[in-house]
Write an enzyme that holds these catalytic residues in place. Structure first.
Site, PDB file in Angstrom:
ATOM      1  CG  HIS A   9      -2.438  -7.921  10.557  1.00 26.89           C
ATOM      2  ND1 HIS A   9      -3.863  -7.422   9.596  1.00 26.89           N
ATOM      3  CD2 HIS A   9      -1.410  -6.040   9.751  1.00 26.89           C
ATOM      4  CE1 HIS A   9      -3.529  -6.489   8.697  1.00 26.89           C
ATOM      5  NE2 HIS A   9      -2.455  -5.760   9.092  1.00 26.89           N
ATOM      6  CB  CYS A  28      -3.733  -2.980   9.018  1.00 27.96           C
ATOM      7  SG  CYS A  28      -1.860  -2.639   8.381  1.00 27.96           S
TER       8      CYS A  28
END
Ligand code: GLN
Length: 249
Positions: free
Chosen positions: A197, A96
């Site tokens: 994630h 990310c």
């Protein structure tokens, strides 16, 4: 001779949300179960370059924009070293915010630009405060292993890949890089950028092993075949999430 891996964890205190630290634990455990030693180098702000250079595998998690700004300065100082490690093919997983950093820039919702490291030819922009964040459980197919990776994404930034940069995979569920082109993440040499994630590695043990195997092969300059582990629990967890997502894995 007993094998060992040194794992470099970039900015564990600042770049670490939605359980990204779990990726480190999974690599350590899966190595331990196979009698492979691991050492973790915690590469915090102002880290020693010698520590970075000694790593066989790099991990960096995501963060909010505020933490990204703090890390941006430090990481820019160390750009050359990180770039040479990536160019040499040292495997890495960048999640990310970390993935966004490897690109040319990240433009925040307020228009402010954080310069990236320009190691991956991509850019990221947040279209503005009134656009929705891309949040939810997600899945994508990694072609090389014919394996569906599952995880959780939460990002305001939309990432667009430049010429010649390969995506990590094709979106099966969720938004991926930008909610438009059906692509997720990016691959450059042995470095992987992704929005997932979750953390990603406990949910995707086949990919965790892929990273371990690559890191060992590069370190020991020989073909490695990892001992098989009993992943029944992990597989059950994957199936439960797949069911919730309404996909086949
Ligand atoms: N701040 C970035 C974004 O919202 C990264 C978020 C994250 O790492 N989860 O796009």
């Amino acid at each position: 001779m007993k094998k060992s891996l040194t794992i470099g964890w970039l900015y564990p205190e600042l770049m670490n949300i939605y359980g990204d630290r779990g990726n480190v634990f999974v690599l350590q455990k899966r190595c331990k179960w196979r009698n492979i030693d691991t050492k973790v180098k915690y590469l915090n702000l102002g880290f020693d370059l010698k520590d970075l250079i000694s790593c066989d595998l790099i991990l960096m998690g995501g963060a909010q924009d505020k933490q990204q700004q703090a890390v941006a300065k430090d990481l820019t100082k160390n750009k050359d070293k990180l770039q040479s490690i990536i160019e040499k093919g040292i495997p890495g997983l960048y999640i990310c915010g970390a993935y966004q950093f490897l690109g040319n820039f990240y433009k925040e919702a307020n228009g402010q630009k954080i310069k990236g490291l320009s190691i991956f030819n991509l850019y990221t922009q947040n279209p503005g405060e009134d656009t929705k964040r891309l949040i939810g459980n997600a899945a994508f197919k990694f072609g090389e292993l014919d394996y569906t990776l599952i995880g959780f994404e939460n990002h305001g930034g939309r990432t667009f890949l430049g010429k010649n940069l390969m995506p990590f995979g094709k979106v099966v569920k969720g938004f991926g890089n930008n909610a438009e082109d059906g692509l997720e993440g990016a691959i450059y040499k042995n470095s992987f950028g992704t929005y997932l994630h979750g953390p990603i590695l406990p949910k995707n043990p086949v990919f965790a092993d892929y990273l371990i195997q690559k890191a060992l092969e590069i370190k020991y300059k020989e073909k490695i075949s990892l001992e098989k582990l009993d992943d029944a629990i992990e597989e059950n967890a994957r199936l439960a999430i797949a069911k919730r997502l309404g996909i086949e894995i």
